[in-house]
Design an enzyme around this catalytic site. Structure first.
Site, mmCIF file in Angstrom:
data_model
loop_
_atom_site.group_PDB
_atom_site.id
_atom_site.type_symbol
_atom_site.label_atom_id
_atom_site.label_comp_id
_atom_site.label_asym_id
_atom_site.label_seq_id
_atom_site.Cartn_x
_atom_site.Cartn_y
_atom_site.Cartn_z
ATOM 1 N N ASP A 144 103.240 75.952 -20.007
ATOM 2 C CA ASP A 144 102.274 75.716 -21.071
ATOM 3 C C ASP A 144 100.883 75.982 -20.500
ATOM 4 O O ASP A 144 100.694 76.060 -19.283
ATOM 5 C CB ASP A 144 102.410 74.270 -21.549
ATOM 6 C CG ASP A 144 101.376 73.912 -22.597
ATOM 7 O OD1 ASP A 144 101.133 74.733 -23.498
ATOM 8 O OD2 ASP A 144 100.799 72.819 -22.504
ATOM 9 N N LYS A 145 99.891 76.121 -21.370
ATOM 10 C CA LYS A 145 98.522 76.347 -20.893
ATOM 11 C C LYS A 145 97.688 75.076 -20.938
ATOM 12 O O LYS A 145 97.294 74.523 -19.910
ATOM 13 C CB LYS A 145 97.826 77.443 -21.713
ATOM 14 C CG LYS A 145 96.415 77.756 -21.191
ATOM 15 C CD LYS A 145 95.676 78.686 -22.111
ATOM 16 C CE LYS A 145 95.163 77.988 -23.348
ATOM 17 N NZ LYS A 145 94.111 76.984 -23.051
ATOM 18 N N ARG B 229 87.913 77.141 -26.600
ATOM 19 C CA ARG B 229 88.650 76.779 -27.814
ATOM 20 C C ARG B 229 87.651 76.696 -28.950
ATOM 21 O O ARG B 229 86.619 76.022 -28.835
ATOM 22 C CB ARG B 229 89.356 75.446 -27.622
ATOM 23 C CG ARG B 229 90.353 75.459 -26.478
ATOM 24 C CD ARG B 229 90.732 74.060 -26.044
ATOM 25 N NE ARG B 229 91.441 73.319 -27.068
ATOM 26 C CZ ARG B 229 92.754 73.345 -27.244
ATOM 27 N NH1 ARG B 229 93.500 74.070 -26.437
ATOM 28 N NH2 ARG B 229 93.344 72.644 -28.181
ATOM 29 N N GLY C 73 100.018 77.711 -27.544
ATOM 30 C CA GLY C 73 99.715 77.726 -28.971
ATOM 31 C C GLY C 73 98.318 78.236 -29.276
ATOM 32 O O GLY C 73 97.937 78.352 -30.435
ATOM 33 N N ARG D 115 100.121 81.619 -29.700
ATOM 34 C CA ARG D 115 100.401 81.068 -31.034
ATOM 35 C C ARG D 115 101.891 80.823 -31.235
ATOM 36 O O ARG D 115 102.452 81.141 -32.287
ATOM 37 C CB ARG D 115 99.878 82.016 -32.107
ATOM 38 C CG ARG D 115 98.384 82.173 -32.177
ATOM 39 C CD ARG D 115 97.700 80.893 -32.592
ATOM 40 N NE ARG D 115 96.322 81.098 -32.983
ATOM 41 C CZ ARG D 115 95.464 80.110 -33.213
ATOM 42 N NH1 ARG D 115 95.865 78.860 -33.078
ATOM 43 N NH2 ARG D 115 94.224 80.355 -33.570
ATOM 44 N N LYS E 299 109.098 78.394 -27.882
ATOM 45 C CA LYS E 299 109.048 78.248 -26.423
ATOM 46 C C LYS E 299 110.466 78.109 -25.864
ATOM 47 O O LYS E 299 110.823 78.745 -24.861
ATOM 48 C CB LYS E 299 108.204 77.036 -26.036
ATOM 49 C CG LYS E 299 106.725 77.166 -26.363
ATOM 50 C CD LYS E 299 105.944 75.956 -25.869
ATOM 51 C CE LYS E 299 104.456 76.102 -26.148
ATOM 52 N NZ LYS E 299 103.667 74.956 -25.620
ATOM 53 N N ASN F 260 105.057 69.007 -27.496
ATOM 54 C CA ASN F 260 105.529 70.311 -27.965
ATOM 55 C C ASN F 260 106.115 71.152 -26.844
ATOM 56 O O ASN F 260 106.556 72.271 -27.079
ATOM 57 C CB ASN F 260 104.397 71.072 -28.662
ATOM 58 C CG ASN F 260 103.224 71.322 -27.733
ATOM 59 O OD1 ASN F 260 103.124 70.730 -26.657
ATOM 60 N ND2 ASN F 260 102.326 72.188 -28.129
ATOM 61 N N ASP F 261 106.128 70.640 -25.626
ATOM 62 C CA ASP F 261 106.760 71.340 -24.505
ATOM 63 C C ASP F 261 108.146 70.783 -24.199
ATOM 64 O O ASP F 261 108.853 71.326 -23.344
ATOM 65 C CB ASP F 261 105.895 71.222 -23.246
ATOM 66 C CG ASP F 261 104.492 71.780 -23.450
ATOM 67 O OD1 ASP F 261 104.389 72.863 -24.055
ATOM 68 O OD2 ASP F 261 103.520 71.149 -23.016
#
Length: 1221
Positions: A510-511, A718, A799, A901, A907, A930-931
């Site tokens: 993830d970032k 962002r 995302g 996105r 993922k 979300n990971d």
């Protein structure tokens, strides 16, 4: 604005986060009729729901199936997802990674359809007897323990015998109890299995005792429960559904309860869900206006709640309540869950709806799915080979025994090895254990299995568990993986895959929060088409913005860089057009959020700091920025907010709010301003905001804002867009009417509420945009470069928008200037197919491009590095389609893959793309909910203890504080763990097989009768005492290379990827060496004593001691790092063996009494020991020397370099490594 990251939601969201809230006017306004009823609306109650996702769970608490809704046209929860009832029974629909199921499904989730009476539970408020007599709900007692006194033994044994090897040894022990097959003593045959079962049972019993103790403490805590009109103390375990409870400040909720009233007159309560989802930020919950004024001590409260059955969805709740003849709807904002703590609220009163095992926290109390290491899977293959070898030996013995019996059939009545007849004193004869030739062959086969049983090493399993435990201890204690900022150590949550850390080929990261800190800092803004990016940090002597309230000075807890020009513009007021834009921009930042301001004491009693608590770091950064520029939010209630604007306190009535949801990707607030106007402020992602902005107005401002957004994104910032418009009274009345209708709807409530939000969020005029920096974590660029040198491919799945992701990619050195980028942004399957085909053609062209090798000017075909960049929309048309294979072929040709996105399930789909088509090991690392899907999908999942709660940590196999710790974890501990475990498994096969083969050689010379010269107790103790401890110690402590070398040369990680430490070639070489050594151990004493009068027990002792010496010297030849512990265990084991043999031979009741003393007193005994050592180990030693000299491996080269590491020549040289795969 909330972060563009969605939470993993266990099931579809059901209704609004905040429900209708009454506006309580100030005392000055009480005489005036309230024209407006402020209302707050939200589609989902989640902190960071940027990406639409629907998640369902199967019947197993350990498994998750997730359905993303990236392009769904329906409301959340209407997708092609697996349906569940209240207790988690799953349907049969398959999971789709492509995120298109929502647009194709006509079904409804439980959040959109009315609750049927059969599917609902009915709760009579303040009448627990009627509630529970009729429906018999679960009590509030919880039980996390697995066993009771009665069930421990049968259940524990049942669980342990899930290992097939244990069943094998049980069958062997049972066979040995039969008289016809008895080879060993009945007690001795059962001892190895009993020992292993006992050790595991003791460990399980201790762990369960701790759980019992924890349950007892939890169940006996006290809570205030309404009994006969008075709140009385009651144990948690005695609380029943339907009872009314009162919870005070800083107390923990004992059950899931619907709020009835709070100490706040507007019915708001603040709770902390740290124990539930790991998030420390405060959440707001609300009581319905129909119950706000009711005080249970002063009046009877009776009503009926009809709600859904218990389920695991901690973010959803659907119910309605009938009270005082009214029927009101309840949503997730009206329920507070067990384990939450009440904060900033003096008290709250509610009614228990879910208790004990039916509470949401208990339904979600499950660990990560169980994973098996690659080595253990391969080990099972080798065990099958050993099983086949065992069957072969037994077959050979039984056939040879049959041939021997047939040849000597006339002598069987009298020969000493086997007597067919049994003679009695009176001269009679009877058959002596003779069942015919066929049965004798069969019995011989079974007896052979019993004698050779340890060919399958039962001790290997417990040895592996102990080694993994020791390895985990040293990983946890590694100070180089300790994060001081979060005060968190490395966590090893799964002990069975330590060695997989040494074989990773793909890292999926993830970032936000993983590569970056997830600590947002406001950097710049575009306001009215003008770029204000000249911010500077405040000088030490500058105090920053502060306000005076009731004689106290209030300052923001954090300050951000401020642009002096913009500050001056704001101080001049709204006299200019630029000033008006700036005023509206920062008013939107201060008002359009769900931030709660809290006052924090300082050392100076006259000064307090304002700490902005919120569910999103983005929101916090924007509100701190507004405060720095003179728009300080100092008070929030459910009905109004107070903002200090350039020293003047102003009250804004919150008439309505639509919180951020993943479909709209924006949030809005309707406020009543002091000048009696009504305005709607909206902020959100540019992809959604420009669709609702009136582009016929202020074209120059829109164009300049879009230009600035691109510039901010290219810097890795962002971005958010801010817009607004004024509402007329008729527009507001229409909105209020539509909202009330939607909020009371029982079907499609969430969809209707989104429609209402979209109706008011239109025809907006743009005010500006913001740029927030999420800084890279320390050491990320260096870590990625090290992983790349180690032959590990790093893929980033985020995302964020494409421009931001690319910029971060350059910052962390994931992308480099010499890479050619293949970018796929497609809106259809045909376009996606063409883009992938073009990318593959470009890849082939670049791979064939000659490049200067800088070796004398020559050229040769060298591949140009490629980077694939693909967005989530394109993945919709790739995953789960025929294009998956095409994407796989293209992606594996690229050095870097960057997915932008993407939804959570996408993922997991990317991870599955690699796992389904390669044997390469995968690792996923992330910090947010979300990971979780990709963490659980990968072979190894790592959670970052970050700013987004602990969902990722709780679902991971390992957890740590920083991304950079991945380098020592993989390159150092992963390398060590793989090398140690691979060697230990082969060594265990070797040490058991050599003992069995010695027995086999002996059987060939004793008429295949399966008598053994080695004492049965020595056979039992061989795997337990004689040879087990050294391999465990070496498996924990040995280091083939130092940490410094492994970190300096990442290429040394390659042997794990190439499976150099454990493979079939090494297995068969080990077995060949075993065959030779066993022959040497048997035949040297056999030839020396074949014409002597030494009995079998004496030579059996010689074989026992010889085997132990050989296997320990064999191990000693391979040890790299010796310590005093290794020396003590290695040589202590040999001494312990000799002592045990002496003790066994000193017991008169055992066979071979005093045998060791007879044979050890001769010089031949000692010459035999020396001869065995030389003959058995010399070939291995010679081959090892020649192989390392003629064809050294990377590890051996580096080890040699370590030996001469202090020379200047080595320091300046470069070790030549085999290229990584």
């Amino acid at each position: 604005m909330t972060s563009e990251r969605s939470l993993l939601i266990p099931s579809p969201p059901i209704t609004t986060t905040l429900d209708r809230i009454l506006w309580i006017p100030s005392f000055a306004d009480l005489s005036k009729p309230a024209r407006y009823s402020p209302i707050t609306v939200s589609a989902m109650d989640q902190p960071n729901p940027a990406e639409p996702v629907t998640v369902t769970k199967s019947s197993s608490f350990r498994s998750l199936s997730i359905q993303s809704k990236n392009s769904s046209k329906h409301s959340v929860g209407e997708g092609n997802s697996t349906s569940i009832d209240g207790y988690g029974r799953s349907g049969s629909k398959s999971v789709r990674y492509g995120s298109r199921g929502g647009a194709e499904s006509d079904g409804f989730s439980s959040s959109q359809k009315e609750i049927n009476d059969e599917e609902a539970r009915f709760i009579y408020i303040n009448d627990p007897q009627k509630t529970n007599d009729k429906f018999k709900f679960a009590g509030n007692s919880v039980r996390t323990s697995k066993y009771t006194v009665l069930t421990f033994l049968p259940r524990n044994l049942f669980e342990q015998f899930h290992r097939v090897a244990y069943i094998y040894f049980l069958v062997i022990a049972i066979l040995n109890q039969l008289p016809q097959l008895a080879v060993f003593g009945r007690g001795a045959s059962i001892m190895p299995l009993a020992f292993v079962l006992l050790v595991t049972a003791v460990k399980d019993a201790y762990e369960d005792w701790r759980r019992h103790r924890s349950d007892k403490i939890e169940n006996n805590r006290l809570a205030s429960v309404l009994v006969n009109g008075q709140f009385q103390q009651k144990r948690w375990k005695d609380i029943q559904v339907g009872e009314i409870l009162k919870v005070s400040l800083n107390e923990t909720l004992p059950c899931d309860m619907v709020l009835l009233s709070t100490s706040d007159p507007t019915g708001v309560a603040y709770v902390q869900t740290l124990n539930l989802d790991g998030e420390s930020n405060l959440k707001t919950r609300y009581a319905k206006q129909e119950t706000l004024s009711k005080m249970p001590e002063n009046e009877d409260i009776h009503g009926l709640i009809k709600c859904e059955r218990p389920n695991r969805n901690i973010y959803g709740f659907q119910a309605n309540m009938e009270i005082d003849g009214k029927r009101v709807s309840l949503g997730p904002s009206n329920i507070v869950l067990r384990g939450c703590e009440i904060k900033n609220t003096t008290w709250m009163i509610g009614v228990a709806v879910y208790t004990g095992s039916e509470s949401k926290v208990m339904l979600n109390s499950s660990g990560a799915p169980s994973k098996r290491s690659r080595l253990e899977i391969h080990m099972n293959r080798e065990i099958l080979f050993l099983s086949a070898f065992l069957v072969s030996m037994c077959t050979i013995v039984s056939i040879c025994a049959g041939v021997w019996l047939h040849r000597h059939r006339d002598e069987l009545d009298y020969i000493p090895y086997f007597r067919k007849l049994k003679f009695y004193a009176n001269g009679t004869e009877k058959s002596h254990n003779w069942s015919g030739l066929g049965w004798q062959i069969f019995f011989t086969f079974l007896m052979s299995v019993i004698v050779f049983q340890i060919m399958i090493p039962i001790s290997l399993y417990i040895s592996m568990e102990l080694v993994r435990l020791g390895q985990a201890y040293f990983m946890i204690r590694d100070r180089r993986m300790y994060d001081e900022t979060s005060d968190s150590r490395f966590q090893c949550r799964a002990l069975n895959i330590n060695e997989d850390l040494g074989q990773i080929k793909y890292v999926f990261s993830d970032k936000t929060g993983t590569l970056t800190e997830n600590k947002m800092e406001f950097q710049c803004a575009s306001i009215g088409g003008i770029d204000y990016s000249g911010g500077r940090a405040a000088f030490p002597e500058e105090k920053g913005y502060e306000v005076q309230v009731d004689g106290q000075v209030l300052r923001p807890k954090m300050t951000v860089k401020a642009d002096p020009e913009l500050q001056q513009l704001l101080k001049s007021g709204r006299t200019t057009e630029e000033g008006k834009y700036a005023y509206d921009f920062f008013l939107a930042l201060a008002a359009c959020n769900t931030i709660v301001p809290l006052l924090v004491e300082t050392s100076d009693p006259s000064v307090k700091l304002v700490d902005y608590q919120g569910e999103s770091p983005d929101e916090q950064a924007l509100v701190y920025a507004a405060a720095t520029y003179g728009f300080m939010l100092i008070e929030r209630t459910s009905g109004h907010i107070i903002i200090d604007i350039q020293g003047e306190k102003q009250r804004f009535n919150v008439l309505g709010m639509h919180e951020f949801d993943s479909d709209r990707k924006r949030m809005s607030v309707i406020v009543g301003c002091p000048d009696k106007t009504m305005k709607v402020f909206v902020k959100g992602a540019d992809s959604s905001m420009f669709n609702v902005i009136d582009k016929s107005l202020n074209l120059d401002v829109i164009g300049a804002t879009e230009k600035h957004l691109r510039a901010y994104s290219s810097l890795g910032l962002r971005t958010l867009v801010v817009a607004m418009r004024e509402l007329s009274s008729p527009e507001f009345d229409r909105w209020q009417s539509a909202y009330e209708k939607a909020n009371t709807a029982l079907i499609h409530r969430a969809k209707l509420l989104r429609t209402v939000a979209c109706d008011v969020e239109k025809n907006l005029h743009v005010v500006g945009s913001s740029g927030i920096e999420d800084k890279l974590q320390e050491g990320v660029p260096e870590a990625i470069e090290s992983l790349r040198q180690a032959g590990i491919k790093v893929w980033v799945l985020t995302g964020d928008k494409q421009e931001t992701a690319i910029s971060i990619g350059y910052s962390c050195k994931l992308l480099t200037s010499d890479m050619n980028q293949i970018i796929i942004n497609s809106k259809s399957m045909q376009s996606c197919r063409k883009s992938i085909e073009d990318g593959k053609a470009l890849s082939k062209k670049l791979m064939a491009t000659p490049a200067d090798t800088h070796t004398g000017g020559g050229v040769e075909p060298v591949g140009v590095p490629l980077a694939l960049i693909i967005d989530g929309t394109s993945l919709v048309y790739v995953l789960d389609t025929e294009l998956e294979q095409e994407l796989f072929e293209l992606a594996t040709e690229c050095t870097v893959v960057l997915c932008c996105r993407v939804a959570p399930m996408q993922k997991a789909g990317i991870v599955a793309l690699i796992k389904k088509r390669t044997e390469d090991m995968t690792l996923a690392i992330g910090d947010g909910a979300n990971d979780v899907s990709m963490i659980q999908k990968a072979d190894v999942g790592i959670g970052i203890s970050g700013q987004e709660g602990r969902q990722a940590v709780m679902s991971s196999d390992f957890a740590m504080g920083q991304f950079r710790f991945l380098v020592p974890l993989l390159l150092v501990h992963g390398h060590w763990n793989y090398q140690r475990m691979g060697y230990m498994i082969l060594y265990n096969f070797y040490r058991n097989a050599i003992f069995v083969l010695v027995l086999f050689w002996y059987v060939l010379y004793t008429a295949f009768t399966l008598t053994t010269a080695i004492n049965e107790w020595s056979s039992v103790l061989y795997s337990i005492i004689y040879s087990s401890l050294p391999t465990i110690v070496v498996g924990i402590l040995d280091k083939d290379l130092s940490r410094k070398t492994l970190m300096r040369y990442p290429q040394l990680y390659g042997p794990g990827q190439r499976e150099e430490c454990y493979n079939q070639r090494l297995f068969w070489l080990t077995m060949a060496d075993t065959l030779w050594q066993s022959a040497a151990i048997f035949y040297v004493p056999f030839l020396a004593y074949r014409h002597s009068t030494v009995d079998g027990s004496a030579i059996g002792d010689l074989w026992t001691i010889s085997v132990v010496i050989i296997v320990n010297l064999h191990l000693a030849l391979d040890i790299i790092r010796w310590s005093w512990i290794t020396h003590a265990v290695m040589w202590g084991t040999i001494v312990a063996t000799c002592i045990c043999v002496i003790i066994i031979d000193a017991i008169p009741s055992l066979p071979g009494y005093w045998a060791i003393f007879h044979i050890a007193g001769t010089g031949k005994f000692w010459f035999c020991l020396l001869g065995i050592v030389v003959v058995a180990l010399l070939p291995r030693f010679v081959l090892k020397v020649f192989s390392q000299f003629l064809s050294p491996s990377d590890t051996q080269i580096a080890r040699e370099a370590e030996k001469f590491g202090n020379t200047t020549e080595f320091i300046r040289s470069e070790v030549e490594m085999n290229p990584p795969l």
